[in-house]
Design an enzyme around this catalytic site. Structure first.
Site, PDB file in Angstrom:
ATOM      1  N   TYR A 191      16.354  30.109   7.580  1.00 51.25           N
ATOM      2  CA  TYR A 191      15.218  30.874   8.094  1.00 51.25           C
ATOM      3  C   TYR A 191      15.246  30.969   9.612  1.00 51.25           C
ATOM      4  CZ  TYR A 191      13.022  30.438   3.482  1.00 51.25           C
ATOM      5  OH  TYR A 191      12.730  30.502   2.147  1.00 51.25           O
ATOM      6  N   ARG A 200     -10.773  -0.145  14.367  1.00 55.87           N
ATOM      7  CA  ARG A 200     -10.610   0.738  13.209  1.00 55.87           C
ATOM      8  C   ARG A 200     -11.646   0.315  12.163  1.00 55.87           C
ATOM      9  NH1 ARG A 200      -4.838   1.241  10.111  1.00 55.87           N
ATOM     10  NH2 ARG A 200      -5.184  -0.999   9.880  1.00 55.87           N
ATOM     11  N   LYS A 210       0.858  -1.207   0.000  1.00 52.83           N
ATOM     12  CA  LYS A 210       0.000   0.000   0.000  1.00 52.83           C
ATOM     13  C   LYS A 210       0.889   1.250   0.000  1.00 52.83           C
ATOM     14  CE  LYS A 210      -0.324  -0.412   5.046  1.00 52.83           C
ATOM     15  NZ  LYS A 210      -1.182  -0.854   6.163  1.00 52.83           N
ATOM     16  N   MET A 229      12.219  24.305   2.091  1.00 55.63           N
ATOM     17  CA  MET A 229      11.378  23.466   1.225  1.00 55.63           C
ATOM     18  C   MET A 229      12.206  22.609   0.276  1.00 55.63           C
ATOM     19  SD  MET A 229       8.304  24.532  -1.368  1.00 55.63           S
ATOM     20  CE  MET A 229       7.276  25.296  -0.135  1.00 55.63           C
TER      21      MET A 229
HETATM   22  C1  LIG Z   1      -0.455  -1.875   6.792  1.00 58.77           C
HETATM   23  C2  LIG Z   1      -1.046  -3.143   7.240  1.00 58.77           C
HETATM   24  C3  LIG Z   1      -0.242  -4.285   7.376  1.00 58.77           C
HETATM   25  C4  LIG Z   1       1.268  -4.249   7.292  1.00 58.77           C
HETATM   26  O1  LIG Z   1       1.760  -3.724   8.519  1.00 58.77           O
HETATM   27  P1  LIG Z   1       3.336  -3.704   8.849  1.00 58.77           P
HETATM   28  O2  LIG Z   1       3.371  -3.281  10.266  1.00 58.77           O
HETATM   29  O3  LIG Z   1       3.921  -2.676   7.946  1.00 58.77           O
HETATM   30  O4  LIG Z   1       3.862  -5.043   8.605  1.00 58.77           O
HETATM   31  C5  LIG Z   1      -0.870  -5.481   7.649  1.00 58.77           C
HETATM   32  N1  LIG Z   1      -2.207  -5.537   7.808  1.00 58.77           N
HETATM   33  C6  LIG Z   1      -3.011  -4.454   7.716  1.00 58.77           C
HETATM   34  C7  LIG Z   1      -4.465  -4.576   7.910  1.00 58.77           C
HETATM   35  C8  LIG Z   1      -2.447  -3.216   7.445  1.00 58.77           C
HETATM   36  O5  LIG Z   1      -3.242  -2.141   7.368  1.00 58.77           O
END
Ligand SMILES: *Cc1c(COP(=O)(O)O)cnc(C)c1O
Length: 376
Positions: free
Chosen positions: A268, A139, A41, A317
């Protein structure tokens, strides 16, 4: 080393070591003794979802996971055919896209099941789905008491196939295993209730990287590993039975060198004033590239000439300033390492994350799209 893509382009890049991805996935397979789902992801935690997915599959990962339907579509568009789990329930309007792309949706509401069941009537075979149980993260997921009815709806939809049952652990990275054990107890209870009703998923999964490395009883049929694939321990400082190698290095080159006299300040707000004459290097990378602006205030360093050097003054930046003391050897064009190795020194995303009170994940995802990824 990364060469600029365009003549004259900025020499700043993120080098992605796909051999390290393959190595880490092989280590996770060995350490967990179960199938590995590489979580890609957020564009593979900033590393590039397609190249990471490809490397992970080459190393024996059998599943991929994404957060969003569009992330799954991008994998399919790149020709990746492995199963792709979507970690949250797709919006009902996205159900036809899920089916057309052969993604594995996670479901946990009646409307989600209904939308998928309707969209899946176009599929030749019953369309495989996974049901997620909320065992305490709160969640997303179905509440334990509603799972039987939800699975019943899946099973009674001729267009759907109940393939997976899963949950997600909230504290698997913490030393105290109490809440992980409680989540697994609730998960097991749901499994037995389902089994008593005659529903058996063909696969069960519960672990993120921390679960797979620290809680063997949570491995089940598949471990969903993200951060460990990218070479970082889920709980920094806690030993893991896997040799993990950071995949991303962030590099640039010195663009300007000057001597700043004692009493002058840089950047800055003039927050860094020099007590003695100092060689200051300018490096063309800033907070728009994902170097957190607060990094300079918490002692952030970079590597130049194989030595650690302080970021002096506020991160801007597009550029940072680096104090090189009296070092007359630093010159325009010198290699700068922000994350990664140079000589005997290494700077990791955890080195940034710890004083900033965040985690390696946020640092890696934060390296912005302006930084070209170079694959090795
Ligand atoms: C992001 C995620 C993972 C992976 O988590 P890591 O801690 O990066 O291994 C696994 N399961 C779900 C549901 C996630 O949202």
């Amino acid at each position: 080393m990364a060469e600029p893509l365009i003549a004259g382009a900025r020499p700043t890049s993120a080098e992605i070591d796909l051999e390290a991805v393959r190595h880490n996935v092989a280590e996770l397979r060995r350490a967990s003794s179960t199938d590995v789902c590489a979580v890609v992801k957020a564009d593979g935690y900033g590393h590039g979802a397609v190249p990471v997915a490809t490397a992970a599959l080459e190393a024996g990962a059998t599943w991929l996971a994404v957060a969003l339907v569009e992330e799954g579509v991008a994998l399919r568009a790149a020709g990746i055919t492995a199963p792709v789990l979507v970690l949250s329930e797709p919006h009902p309007a996205a159900a036809p896209v899920v089916v057309a792309n052969g993604l594995r949706p996670t479901l946990y509401t009646e409307s989600g099941v209904a939308a998928l069941a309707a969209a899946a009537t176009t599929s030749d075979e019953p369309f495989a789905v996974h049901v997620k149980v909320d065992t305490g993260m709160h969640r997303v997921g179905a509440q334990p008491e509603s799972v039987v009815e939800l699975v019943q709806r899946v099973v009674s939809s001729p267009s759907l196939r109940f393939e997976g049952l899963w949950t997600h652990l909230a504290t698997a990275d913490e030393l105290d295993p109490a809440f992980t054990n409680e989540q697994l107890r609730r998960f097991e209870e749901v499994r037995s209730t389902l089994a008593a009703a005659g529903y058996r998923p063909s696969m069960v999964h519960a672990s993120n990287s921390a679960g797979s490395l620290h809680h063997p009883q949570a491995r089940y049929d598949l471990v969903r590993c993200g951060i460990a694939v990218y070479g970082y321990p889920p709980a920094p400082g806690r030993a893991v039975d896997a040799d993990l190698r950071p995949v991303m290095s962030v590099r640039s080159k010195v663009s300007l060198v000057k001597r700043v006299v004692a009493g002058e300040a840089v950047s800055y707000g003039q927050r860094h004033r020099f007590e003695r004459d100092t060689v200051v290097a300018t490096v063309p990378i800033g907070y728009a590239d994902g170097v957190p602006r607060r990094l300079s205030a918490v002692g952030g360093e970079v590597l130049i000439g194989g030595r650690r050097r302080r970021i002096a003054g506020t991160v801007t930046m597009d550029q940072i300033l680096v104090a090189c003391d009296e070092d007359g050897s630093v010159a325009i064009g010198d290699d700068v390492v922000l994350l990664g190795r140079q000589g005997d020194e290494i700077i990791t995303a955890d080195d940034w994350a710890q004083p900033l009170e965040t985690i390696s994940y946020e640092i890696l995802c934060g390296i912005s799209g302006r930084v070209p990824r170079v694959y090795r």
